[in-house]
Enzyme design. Sequence first.
Site, short mmCIF file in Angstrom:
data_model
loop_
_atom_site.label_atom_id
_atom_site.label_comp_id
_atom_site.label_asym_id
_atom_site.label_seq_id
_atom_site.Cartn_x
_atom_site.Cartn_y
_atom_site.Cartn_z
CG HIS A 19 -60.79 -1.00 -2.99
ND1 HIS A 19 -61.49 -2.09 -2.50
CD2 HIS A 19 -60.86 -0.04 -2.02
CE1 HIS A 19 -61.93 -1.80 -1.28
NE2 HIS A 19 -61.55 -0.57 -0.98
CG HIS A 42 -67.60 6.63 6.58
ND1 HIS A 42 -67.32 7.87 6.06
CD2 HIS A 42 -68.71 6.78 7.35
CE1 HIS A 42 -68.22 8.74 6.49
NE2 HIS A 42 -69.08 8.11 7.27
CB SER A 100 -60.59 1.61 1.93
OG SER A 100 -61.64 1.45 1.01
CG ASP A 143 -69.74 11.00 12.14
OD1 ASP A 143 -69.42 10.42 11.08
OD2 ASP A 143 -70.67 11.83 12.20
N GLY A 144 -66.51 9.96 11.06
CA GLY A 144 -65.57 10.55 10.11
C GLY A 144 -66.04 11.85 9.51
CG ASP A 164 -66.91 3.61 1.00
OD1 ASP A 164 -68.05 3.62 0.52
OD2 ASP A 164 -66.28 2.56 1.25
#
Length: 280
Positions: A19, A42, A100, A143-144, A164
């Site tokens: 981050h 994600h 995030s 699903d990314g 991520d």
Amino acid sequence: MLAYRHAFHAGNHADVLKHTVLCAVLRHMAQKDKPYRLIDTHAGAGGYSLGTPEALKKGEFEHGIARLMDRSDLPPMVADYVQVVRDFNPDGGLGRYPGSPEFERRLLRPQDELRLFELHPADLRTLAAHHADRPHTEVHHEDGFTGLRAQLPPPSRRAVVLIDPSYELKADYARLVATVREALQRFAEAVILVWYPQVSRIEAAQLPKRLQNLAPKGWLHARLTVQPLDVQGFGLAGSGMVVINPPWTLHAQLRDTLPYLAQALAQVDTPSHLLEQRAA
């Protein structure tokens, strides 16, 4: 993988590195008036209570963000990150940690686009409810790795991608490399941030080099090693970030920041850090 829940790890040393870098990249992107699209493949729940049984089970945040909250000697890059966490706790203290998506929500401008991907049903509901009122935002139950391809290139021709995954499946490493390769084929100028765990697995050790080989226009690699392994040689010793097409300012920021974080977050006698870059 649906078994993974980030609530057990929120605010740990890996989150601090991830981050801190994310904040610096988004601050840089905001220096130009032109909007950009941020894709988080994600996303997770977006925010986490640090008083839950999950967060308290190992208390990982106590060796991460908690070590930084009250320090007065924070480097500028770390101070910016910590301020976002403080703002997420308006009553003071450290009761919650922003995921995030929350960092993204707070640092993106109204004209910037946000695309969030999450598969876990409970996390998805939390994510969707919290971001429903933000303009130019889409939350996808998808699903990314798969969903990213439809997001590039954006109309503005400016994009940041955060990848991520949980890495619970060995196949995640190969899928990630394939996803980054395809993303750069679709939009070579995308700024792609990949977080990876420093664990006793050959795929993790090989990942930075595999990603660097995909980045002809330049890359940056930052890593912190701060935690001991267990008696069997397993565990999360540290983590790293590979940034493809990094902002030109990022290397100098991390050069001053990584030594500080290595010492501040150390759970071993000899913490270490790595910073390397290949410019375009």
